[in-house]
Design an enzyme around this catalytic site. Structure first.
Site, mmCIF file in Angstrom:
data_model
loop_
_atom_site.group_PDB
_atom_site.id
_atom_site.type_symbol
_atom_site.label_atom_id
_atom_site.label_comp_id
_atom_site.label_asym_id
_atom_site.label_seq_id
_atom_site.Cartn_x
_atom_site.Cartn_y
_atom_site.Cartn_z
ATOM 1 N N ALA A 129 1.703 8.871 -1.390
ATOM 2 C CA ALA A 129 2.455 9.930 -2.063
ATOM 3 C C ALA A 129 3.657 10.364 -1.226
ATOM 4 O O ALA A 129 4.685 10.774 -1.762
ATOM 5 C CB ALA A 129 1.552 11.123 -2.359
ATOM 6 N N GLN A 146 0.858 -1.177 0.000
ATOM 7 C CA GLN A 146 0.000 0.000 0.000
ATOM 8 C C GLN A 146 0.897 1.230 0.000
ATOM 9 O O GLN A 146 1.546 1.528 0.999
ATOM 10 C CB GLN A 146 -0.914 -0.012 1.228
ATOM 11 C CG GLN A 146 -1.823 -1.220 1.309
ATOM 12 C CD GLN A 146 -2.833 -1.263 0.178
ATOM 13 O OE1 GLN A 146 -3.544 -0.294 -0.060
ATOM 14 N NE2 GLN A 146 -2.892 -2.384 -0.529
ATOM 15 N N GLU A 171 4.303 -7.893 2.841
ATOM 16 C CA GLU A 171 4.700 -8.832 3.894
ATOM 17 C C GLU A 171 4.395 -8.279 5.281
ATOM 18 O O GLU A 171 3.876 -8.981 6.143
ATOM 19 C CB GLU A 171 6.201 -9.149 3.792
ATOM 20 C CG GLU A 171 6.615 -9.792 2.486
ATOM 21 C CD GLU A 171 7.032 -8.811 1.399
ATOM 22 O OE1 GLU A 171 7.859 -9.201 0.556
ATOM 23 O OE2 GLU A 171 6.542 -7.655 1.380
ATOM 24 N N TYR A 186 6.265 8.779 0.287
ATOM 25 C CA TYR A 186 6.806 7.428 0.170
ATOM 26 C C TYR A 186 7.052 6.661 1.479
ATOM 27 O O TYR A 186 6.652 5.508 1.577
ATOM 28 C CB TYR A 186 8.092 7.427 -0.673
ATOM 29 C CG TYR A 186 7.798 7.489 -2.146
ATOM 30 C CD1 TYR A 186 7.537 6.348 -2.860
ATOM 31 C CD2 TYR A 186 7.760 8.711 -2.811
ATOM 32 C CE1 TYR A 186 7.252 6.394 -4.221
ATOM 33 C CE2 TYR A 186 7.472 8.777 -4.163
ATOM 34 C CZ TYR A 186 7.222 7.613 -4.867
ATOM 35 O OH TYR A 186 6.934 7.672 -6.197
#
Length: 160
Positions: free
Chosen positions: A66, A63, A75, A68
């Site tokens: 913007a 997921q 996982e 980062y």
């Protein structure tokens, strides 16, 4: 001075067809989770499926955000959910499928470093190995009998 040699043993399968049926099923769940990935920035989608000792299967996908650093890998999405919902149930196995949305990925893609550390936390907590299978979109599948093969010098609670 002393030299230390660290050895990793992995098993490589040529395709999903060579895996046991229960592992193929888990890999299919990882693939379905990958389809739910939110990855508009990297165009790299990952799906993970975890088999718990009570036979529950937990899935997760990456997921992005913007901003980062605010995103989360598949996982960790899956393992944190498993830990939150089933805190006393051991994790038996994890399946991971990853690849680019822009080209076909045939190279097996292991968990990133942050995910390895997170998986290690649960492996140490449960005092039992977590078997890990990973692949690209198609092609070879790599099996590790324990996260310790992927992160041999783990940082864990014993050093705190």
């Amino acid at each position: 001075m002393k030299e230390i040699k660290i050895e990793t043993v992995l098993t490589v399968y040529d395709s999903l067809d060579e895996l046991p049926k229960d592992v193929i099923s888990l890999m299919q769940k990882a693939s379905e989770a990958r389809d739910k990935s939110y990855s508009p920035y990297s165009n790299f989608s990952v799906g993970a499926a975890i088999l718990l000792e009570n036979d529950e299967v937990i899935t997760g996908s990456n997921q992005e955000n913007a901003s980062y650093p605010s995103g989360l890998c598949a996982e960790r999405t899956a393992i944190f959910y498993a830990g939150a919902q089933f805190p006393d149930v051991k994790i038996k196995r994890m399946a991971i499928i990853a690849g680019s949305k822009l080209k076909t990925t045939e190279t097996p893609i292991p968990p990133c470093g942050a995910c390895r550390q997170s998986i290690a936390e649960y492996e140490v907590k449960q005092d039992a190995p977590i078997e890990i299978y990973y692949m690209g979109e198609k092609g070879k599948v790599v099996q590790s009998h324990s996260l310790a093969n992927l992160l041999p010098l783990v940082f864990d609670k014993t050093v705190l």
